[in-house]
Design a protein around this motif. Sequence first.
Motif, short mmCIF file in Angstrom:
data_model
loop_
_atom_site.label_atom_id
_atom_site.label_comp_id
_atom_site.label_asym_id
_atom_site.label_seq_id
_atom_site.Cartn_x
_atom_site.Cartn_y
_atom_site.Cartn_z
N ASN A 26 4.05 12.46 79.51
CA ASN A 26 3.86 13.89 79.02
C ASN A 26 2.66 13.97 78.63
OD1 ASN A 26 6.13 15.71 79.26
ND2 ASN A 26 7.30 14.55 77.83
N LEU A 27 2.19 13.15 77.56
CA LEU A 27 0.91 13.39 77.17
C LEU A 27 -0.21 13.25 78.02
CD1 LEU A 27 1.36 11.33 73.65
CD2 LEU A 27 1.19 13.77 74.01
N LEU A 28 -0.37 12.11 79.15
CA LEU A 28 -1.43 11.77 79.96
C LEU A 28 -1.46 12.87 80.83
CD1 LEU A 28 -0.96 7.83 80.32
CD2 LEU A 28 -2.98 9.27 79.24
N ALA A 29 -0.32 13.36 81.33
CA ALA A 29 -0.21 14.30 82.46
C ALA A 29 -0.83 15.63 81.87
CB ALA A 29 1.11 14.27 82.99
N THR A 30 -0.39 16.10 80.69
CA THR A 30 -0.76 17.46 80.17
C THR A 30 -2.50 17.26 79.84
OG1 THR A 30 1.51 17.66 79.00
CG2 THR A 30 -0.42 18.68 78.20
N VAL A 31 -2.95 16.18 79.41
CA VAL A 31 -4.36 15.85 79.03
C VAL A 31 -4.88 16.01 80.26
CG1 VAL A 31 -6.03 14.32 78.26
CG2 VAL A 31 -4.05 14.66 76.84
N LEU A 32 -4.41 15.40 81.35
CA LEU A 32 -5.08 15.71 82.76
C LEU A 32 -5.23 17.14 83.23
CD1 LEU A 32 -5.98 14.45 85.59
CD2 LEU A 32 -3.81 14.36 86.28
N THR A 33 -4.12 17.93 83.08
CA THR A 33 -4.24 19.27 83.35
C THR A 33 -5.44 20.09 82.51
OG1 THR A 33 -1.75 19.41 83.82
CG2 THR A 33 -2.88 21.44 83.43
N ILE A 34 -5.47 19.73 81.25
CA ILE A 34 -6.33 20.39 80.25
C ILE A 34 -7.84 19.77 80.87
CG2 ILE A 34 -7.50 20.26 78.14
CD1 ILE A 34 -4.28 19.99 77.16
N ILE A 35 -8.07 18.22 81.09
CA ILE A 35 -9.29 18.14 81.71
C ILE A 35 -9.72 18.87 83.08
CG2 ILE A 35 -10.35 15.86 82.71
CD1 ILE A 35 -9.00 14.61 80.82
N LEU A 36 -8.92 18.95 83.77
CA LEU A 36 -9.22 19.77 85.22
C LEU A 36 -9.48 21.00 84.81
CD1 LEU A 36 -6.36 18.32 87.48
CD2 LEU A 36 -8.67 17.74 87.47
N THR A 37 -8.94 21.99 83.99
CA THR A 37 -9.28 23.03 83.57
C THR A 37 -10.60 23.23 83.11
OG1 THR A 37 -6.85 23.46 83.05
CG2 THR A 37 -8.47 25.22 82.32
N ALA A 38 -10.91 22.23 81.99
CA ALA A 38 -12.16 22.42 81.37
C ALA A 38 -13.31 22.15 82.22
CB ALA A 38 -12.26 21.06 80.34
N LEU A 39 -12.96 21.13 83.32
CA LEU A 39 -13.85 20.98 84.56
C LEU A 39 -14.12 21.88 85.45
CD1 LEU A 39 -13.37 17.04 85.02
CD2 LEU A 39 -15.40 18.29 83.72
N HIS A 40 -13.41 23.03 85.25
CA HIS A 40 -13.22 24.31 86.18
C HIS A 40 -13.06 23.79 87.59
CE1 HIS A 40 -14.87 26.75 83.10
NE2 HIS A 40 -15.65 25.93 83.08
N PRO A 42 -10.53 23.69 91.23
CA PRO A 42 -9.74 24.90 91.72
C PRO A 42 -8.48 24.93 91.41
CG PRO A 42 -10.88 23.34 93.56
CD PRO A 42 -11.16 22.59 92.05
N LEU A 43 -7.96 26.20 91.50
CA LEU A 43 -6.67 26.55 90.89
C LEU A 43 -5.64 25.66 91.23
CD1 LEU A 43 -5.51 28.49 88.72
CD2 LEU A 43 -5.19 30.36 90.36
N HIS A 44 -5.66 25.50 92.45
CA HIS A 44 -4.58 24.79 93.17
C HIS A 44 -4.35 23.40 92.68
CE1 HIS A 44 -6.63 22.17 95.87
NE2 HIS A 44 -7.44 22.93 96.08
N GLN A 45 -5.12 22.73 92.20
CA GLN A 45 -5.51 21.37 91.50
C GLN A 45 -4.78 21.21 90.06
OE1 GLN A 45 -9.14 19.49 91.46
NE2 GLN A 45 -9.14 19.33 93.87
N ILE A 46 -5.10 22.43 89.51
CA ILE A 46 -4.58 22.70 88.33
C ILE A 46 -3.08 22.86 88.19
CG2 ILE A 46 -4.65 24.02 86.03
CD1 ILE A 46 -7.72 24.47 86.35
N ILE A 93 -0.65 27.48 79.39
CA ILE A 93 -1.85 28.10 78.81
C ILE A 93 -3.13 27.72 79.85
CG2 ILE A 93 -3.59 27.96 77.03
CD1 ILE A 93 -1.05 28.08 75.09
N ALA A 94 -3.11 26.47 80.23
CA ALA A 94 -4.13 26.07 81.11
C ALA A 94 -4.05 26.80 82.57
CB ALA A 94 -4.04 24.30 81.43
N ILE A 95 -3.02 27.00 83.03
CA ILE A 95 -3.07 27.80 84.19
C ILE A 95 -3.21 29.33 84.13
CG2 ILE A 95 -1.34 28.79 85.86
CD1 ILE A 95 0.24 26.39 85.54
#
Length: 111
Positions: A26-40, A42-46, A93-95
């Motif tokens: 849970n923690l690693l997958a959610t952090v990955l989502t947050i990192i992808l969002t912070a790196l801007h 594409p939306l489909h990756q997020i 929230i990331a999405i």
Amino acid sequence: MLDFHTLAEFSRANCVSICAFLVPANLLATVLTIILTALHRPLHQIWQAAGFASIFALIMVMHVYSWFAIGVVMLPTYILLWLAITCLLANLIAILWRRRFVNTPSLSNNA
């Protein structure tokens, strides 16, 4: 046919193993989502990362509810439920954050 009673019994019998996998997942997958969002990214990756992370969080919620179904109300069940709900909200929230800023023009384009 899927037997929920057997699935709930399996969940409770293997609680330590399930939690030992689901908490870091849970923690690693959610952090990955947050990192992808912070790196801007594409939306489909997020969306993909958030969907993958949400699967782990929903499995955690179902695991906790299997304990609530038999009347086990203890601090660890509430902590795990809080973790799963927090991960679900962080992914949502990331999405929403990324969708909001996809359509917003950056300030550097106006100069």
